[in-house]
Write an enzyme that holds these catalytic residues in place. Structure first.
Site, short mmCIF file in Angstrom:
data_model
loop_
_atom_site.label_atom_id
_atom_site.label_comp_id
_atom_site.label_asym_id
_atom_site.label_seq_id
_atom_site.Cartn_x
_atom_site.Cartn_y
_atom_site.Cartn_z
N LYS A 112 0.83 -1.21 0.00
CA LYS A 112 0.00 0.00 0.00
C LYS A 112 0.86 1.26 0.00
CE LYS A 112 -4.25 -1.70 2.21
NZ LYS A 112 -5.15 -1.53 3.36
N LYS A 195 -5.23 -10.64 -6.67
CA LYS A 195 -6.38 -10.72 -5.77
C LYS A 195 -7.46 -9.74 -6.19
CE LYS A 195 -6.39 -8.47 -1.91
NZ LYS A 195 -6.25 -7.88 -0.56
N LYS A 198 -11.34 -4.18 -3.67
CA LYS A 198 -12.16 -2.98 -3.81
C LYS A 198 -11.35 -1.84 -4.39
CE LYS A 198 -14.34 -3.79 0.55
NZ LYS A 198 -13.54 -3.54 1.71
P1 TYM Z 1 -10.83 -5.96 4.03
O1 TYM Z 1 -11.89 -4.93 4.23
O2 TYM Z 1 -9.76 -5.70 3.06
O3 TYM Z 1 -11.49 -7.33 3.62
C1 TYM Z 1 -12.50 -7.94 4.41
C2 TYM Z 1 -12.38 -9.46 4.39
O4 TYM Z 1 -12.49 -9.94 3.05
C3 TYM Z 1 -11.37 -10.77 2.74
N1 TYM Z 1 -11.05 -10.60 1.32
C4 TYM Z 1 -10.94 -11.61 0.44
N2 TYM Z 1 -11.08 -12.94 0.59
C5 TYM Z 1 -10.90 -13.71 -0.50
N3 TYM Z 1 -10.59 -13.19 -1.71
C6 TYM Z 1 -10.44 -11.87 -1.92
N4 TYM Z 1 -10.15 -11.38 -3.10
C7 TYM Z 1 -10.62 -11.01 -0.79
N5 TYM Z 1 -10.55 -9.66 -0.62
C8 TYM Z 1 -10.81 -9.44 0.67
C9 TYM Z 1 -10.26 -10.27 3.65
O5 TYM Z 1 -9.27 -11.24 3.85
C10 TYM Z 1 -11.02 -9.95 4.90
O6 TYM Z 1 -11.21 -11.10 5.69
N6 TYM Z 1 -7.76 -5.49 7.92
C11 TYM Z 1 -9.02 -6.08 7.52
C12 TYM Z 1 -10.20 -5.64 8.34
C13 TYM Z 1 -10.04 -5.80 9.81
C14 TYM Z 1 -10.13 -7.02 10.55
C15 TYM Z 1 -9.97 -6.66 11.91
C16 TYM Z 1 -10.32 -8.33 10.18
C17 TYM Z 1 -9.85 -4.81 10.71
N7 TYM Z 1 -9.81 -5.32 11.99
C18 TYM Z 1 -9.99 -7.61 12.91
C19 TYM Z 1 -10.35 -9.31 11.19
C20 TYM Z 1 -10.17 -8.95 12.54
C21 TYM Z 1 -9.27 -5.69 6.07
O7 TYM Z 1 -8.75 -4.74 5.56
O8 TYM Z 1 -10.22 -6.38 5.44
#
Ligand code: TYM
Length: 332
Positions: A112, A195, A198
């Site tokens: 990032k 991957k 968003k």
């Molecule tokens: P975020 O918002 O990027 O994504 C949310 C969840 O979706 C999963 N994900 C995917 N899984 C499979 N294939 C993909 N292409 C894909 N894109 C996204 C992510 O692995 C995630 O599980 N840092 C985290 C949010 C967070 C969090 C937490 C998660 C903040 N605090 C505490 C667990 C526990 C994030 O940016 O997710």
């Protein structure tokens, strides 16, 4: 019931199908057997520039998509991260026991920050995984269901928890990541080696939960495949087809084998048509329910407030424990 925690960023108007398959689908079944907390991590979202009005709107929209996808706000605790002050407070304490080098090794930060340039890269982006550790540790979490991209952050959380416990005495539960092997990573339909995200530069290969069904169908029909022609799951040599089969099998609740059998000897066009039907058939009703929920923002906000209060009662107790261990003088 074992405690479970997970979250998602409200960083777009709609979630993408990787969030749905990699996170929401698992959450939905796990909430039956776990005491589950699901947050909308707006404090994480602002580690890259957000338009304030859009962020507010997207936070509500993300909540609506959780509910419409089957997260039950009565059975699970579904809330907005910034509504519970303890997250930012514990994050500060954890910042003070996390190594600079340790945080520098986070691959997501490296990716990032490379995109943002050194002036666009904020201290907040650097501290992002430590805020995530605070999210998880505040709830005495045992299980953290996430996609593959979050594995390293959960590992860091474990290290921080163990270090705190060693230095200050047993305080935190050391959590474990739960990563569904098959669905851990859904790939971009136009670039099946990267991957789905968003924040992808082009949206041509991103399937949005809230897209019009006709748009979704078109994107699926245009998905990149290969010249071989056979509907066979082969991640290495046929990544595009493997990705379509993964999406198809999880969305339809069928095995990859049964899909290979059904489409044997038929072209990719048929596979894509079948997949488009399954995806629009699932997202159509979700979209309708989201529109309904967003039509009554006051009710949605009320639900979020009730859930935030429930979350705060757990989080505040953990924060007090941590403050005390560190030696912060309690106010009278
Ligand atoms: P975020 O918002 O990027 O994504 C949310 C969840 O979706 C999963 N994900 C995917 N899984 C499979 N294939 C993909 N292409 C894909 N894109 C996204 C992510 O692995 C995630 O599980 N840092 C985290 C949010 C967070 C969090 C937490 C998660 C903040 N605090 C505490 C667990 C526990 C994030 O940016 O997710």
């Amino acid at each position: 019931k074992p405690r479970l925690y997970s979250g998602m960023q409200p960083s777009a108007e709609s979630l993408q199908i990787g969030n749905y398959i990699g996170a929401l689908l698992n959450w939905k079944s796990l909430q039956e057997t776990h005491d589950a907390f699901f947050s909308i991590v707006d404090l994480h979202a602002i580690t890259v520039a957000q338009d304030p009005a859009k962020l507010r709107e997207n936070t509500r929209r993300t909540a609506a998509q959780y509910i419409a996808s089957g997260i039950d706000p009565d059975a699970s605790t579904l809330y907005v991260q910034s509504h519970v002050a303890a997250h930012a407070q514990l994050a500060w304490v954890l910042n003070t026991i996390t190594g600079f080098g340790e945080a520098s090794r986070m691959t997501q930060f490296k990716d990032k920050s490379a995109k943002q340039g050194s002036d666009g890269t904020t201290v907040g982006l650097f501290a992002y995984p430590i805020l995530m550790a605070a999210d998880i540790l505040l709830y005495d979490t045992v299980v953290v269901p996430v996609g593959e991209d979050q594995r390293q952050h959960v590992e860091l959380t474990r290290d921080i928890a163990a270090r705190f416990n060693t230095r200050f005495g047993d305080t935190f539960v050391v959590p474990e990541a739960s990563i569904q092997k098959e669905t851990a990573k859904i790939y971009d339909l136009q670039n099946p080696l990267s991957k789905m995200s968003k924040s992808a530069e082009s949206h041509a290969g991103v399937i949005w939960v809230l897209d019009e069904p006709s748009v979704t169908a078109k994107k699926i029909m245009r998905a990149v495949t290969d010249a071989d022609g056979g509907v066979v799951f082969d991640r290495e040599n046929k990544p595009g087809v493997a990705n379509l089969l993964t999406i198809y099998s999880t969305m339809a609740g069928r095995t990859v084998q049964s899909l290979e059998d059904e489409y044997a000897g038929r072209g990719y066009g048929d596979l894509k048509k079948g997949l488009a039907e399954v995806v629009t058939g699932t997202f159509g009703p979700i979209r309708a329910r989201v529109i309904e929920l967003l039509d009554d923002p006051a009710e949605l906000d009320r639900l979020l407030a009730v859930n935030a209060a429930r979350a705060a009662s757990v989080a505040d107790a953990t924060l007090a424990r941590a403050y005390d261990r560190v030696g912060l003088l309690p106010p009278r």
